[in-house]
Design a protein around this motif. Structure first.
Motif, PDB file in Angstrom:
ATOM      1  N   ARG A 207      12.512 -29.977  41.388  1.00  0.00           N
ATOM      2  CA  ARG A 207      12.011 -30.011  42.759  1.00  0.00           C
ATOM      3  C   ARG A 207      12.548 -31.210  43.531  1.00  0.00           C
ATOM      4  NH1 ARG A 207       5.716 -28.509  41.367  1.00  0.00           N
ATOM      5  NH2 ARG A 207       5.850 -26.246  41.708  1.00  0.00           N
ATOM      6  N   GLU A 211      14.293 -29.378  46.636  1.00  0.00           N
ATOM      7  CA  GLU A 211      13.305 -29.135  47.684  1.00  0.00           C
ATOM      8  C   GLU A 211      13.455 -30.140  48.824  1.00  0.00           C
ATOM      9  OE1 GLU A 211      11.454 -26.595  47.707  1.00  0.00           O
ATOM     10  OE2 GLU A 211      11.037 -25.976  45.637  1.00  0.00           O
ATOM     11  N   GLU A 216       5.628 -30.458  48.745  1.00  0.00           N
ATOM     12  CA  GLU A 216       5.305 -29.153  49.316  1.00  0.00           C
ATOM     13  C   GLU A 216       6.498 -28.220  49.099  1.00  0.00           C
ATOM     14  OE1 GLU A 216       4.116 -29.552  53.356  1.00  0.00           O
ATOM     15  OE2 GLU A 216       2.509 -30.975  52.920  1.00  0.00           O
ATOM     16  N   GLU A 218       9.202 -25.259  48.571  1.00  0.00           N
ATOM     17  CA  GLU A 218       9.437 -23.968  49.202  1.00  0.00           C
ATOM     18  C   GLU A 218       9.988 -22.953  48.204  1.00  0.00           C
ATOM     19  OE1 GLU A 218      11.947 -24.456  52.623  1.00  0.00           O
ATOM     20  OE2 GLU A 218      11.116 -26.435  53.048  1.00  0.00           O
ATOM     21  N   LEU A 221       7.329 -22.677  43.048  1.00  0.00           N
ATOM     22  CA  LEU A 221       5.908 -22.847  43.323  1.00  0.00           C
ATOM     23  C   LEU A 221       5.082 -22.798  42.043  1.00  0.00           C
ATOM     24  CD1 LEU A 221       5.417 -20.612  46.494  1.00  0.00           C
ATOM     25  CD2 LEU A 221       6.321 -22.936  46.313  1.00  0.00           C
ATOM     26  N   ARG A 223       1.550 -21.585  40.344  1.00  0.00           N
ATOM     27  CA  ARG A 223       0.365 -20.741  40.426  1.00  0.00           C
ATOM     28  C   ARG A 223      -0.640 -21.296  39.412  1.00  0.00           C
ATOM     29  NH1 ARG A 223       1.805 -19.730  44.616  1.00  0.00           N
ATOM     30  NH2 ARG A 223       2.547 -17.760  45.523  1.00  0.00           N
ATOM     31  N   TYR A 228       4.747 -20.801  36.863  1.00  0.00           N
ATOM     32  CA  TYR A 228       5.665 -21.104  37.948  1.00  0.00           C
ATOM     33  C   TYR A 228       6.413 -19.850  38.390  1.00  0.00           C
ATOM     34  CZ  TYR A 228       5.021 -25.974  36.462  1.00  0.00           C
ATOM     35  OH  TYR A 228       4.486 -27.207  36.137  1.00  0.00           O
ATOM     36  N   GLN A 231      10.115 -18.584  44.694  1.00  0.00           N
ATOM     37  CA  GLN A 231       9.701 -17.795  45.852  1.00  0.00           C
ATOM     38  C   GLN A 231      10.874 -17.575  46.794  1.00  0.00           C
ATOM     39  OE1 GLN A 231       5.818 -18.039  48.315  1.00  0.00           O
ATOM     40  NE2 GLN A 231       7.202 -19.487  49.281  1.00  0.00           N
TER      41      GLN A 231
END
Length: 233
Positions: A207, A211, A216, A218, A221, A223, A228, A231
């Motif tokens: 990340r 990212e 945060e 994108e 992600l 869950r 993971y 997305q």
């Protein structure tokens, strides 16, 4: 969410209710009260999805659907007060992607909107990948499975072999949640019964490299309680 939805509906009250609910969900909303204006906005704005009423002045919904589908691949959800099966069949034959009969629930409509936009994005990614075998494009992020290279905003991203294998595994199966145990088995290539924090650490490093804001994310992600996913929507 930065997705644009075009509402083509001649009942002002319905347009106002839909606009309020969609903007609340983060969508950008534009609207037209007749078929001709709807066609014009579709061409000018190139929306991500169209909510299309059947009974419209100037051009009815079937005409609009046929015109738009002959020129664009935008998902179309048709809205109607009718319940005749022939209307549903005709709309789908003309290229509509989905059909909702009034009155409809807010939750159902939002779910269908999200599903159709997600499906279109997945189709676009699949098409791109098939055109450039081994190259996956997700906005400004490009993954080349042949050269084992990743670029972000056209700049190379320095990944370890394990980081690359992890992002490749997730990106080739987008929007699917994998548990840490599954990732250890599939990416690390063995059943792992020890400390699963290895996965968390690798995800965190990944990340930080891909990212815009690792806090945060994108793309990759979490869950909670599940695992993971990569997305694309």
């Amino acid at each position: 969410m930065d997705k644009t939805i075009l509402i083509i509906e001649d009942e002002v009250a319905i347009v106002e209710i839909l606009t309020f609910n969609l903007e609340k969900e983060g969508y950008r909303v534009i609207s037209a009260l007749d078929g001709e204006d709807g066609v014009r906005l579709a061409k000018e704005q190139n929306p991500d999805l169209i909510l299309l009423d059947v009974m419209l002045p100037k051009m009815d919904g079937f005409e609009v659907c046929k015109y738009v589908r002959s020129r664009m691949n935008t998902p179309i959800i048709m809205l109607t007060a009718r319940e005749e099966e022939v209307d549903k069949v005709l709309g789908l034959e003309l290229g509509a992607d989905d059909y909702v009969t009034k009155p409809f629930s807010r939750r159902e409509l939002l779910a269908r909107i999200k599903a159709n936009i997600r499906r279109r994005v997945l189709d676009d990614n699949t098409e791109t990948a098939s055109q450039e075998e081994g190259v996956l494009r997700f906005g400004d992020l490009v993954i080349n499975t042949n050269s084992m290279g990743v670029t972000k905003n056209k700049k190379p991203v320095d990944l370890t072999p394990r980081e690359f294998e992890l992002i490749k595994f997730l990106a080739t199966q987008p929007n699917k949640v994998f548990s840490r145990e599954e990732l250890m088995e599939k990416v690390w290539n063995f059943e792992f019964y020890g400390d699963l924090r290895t996965v968390d650490v690798t995800v965190r490093r990944l990340r930080e490299k891909i990212e815009n804001n690792p806090a945060e994310p994108e793309y990759i992600l979490t869950r909670r309680g599940a695992g993971y996913l990569f997305q694309t929507v």
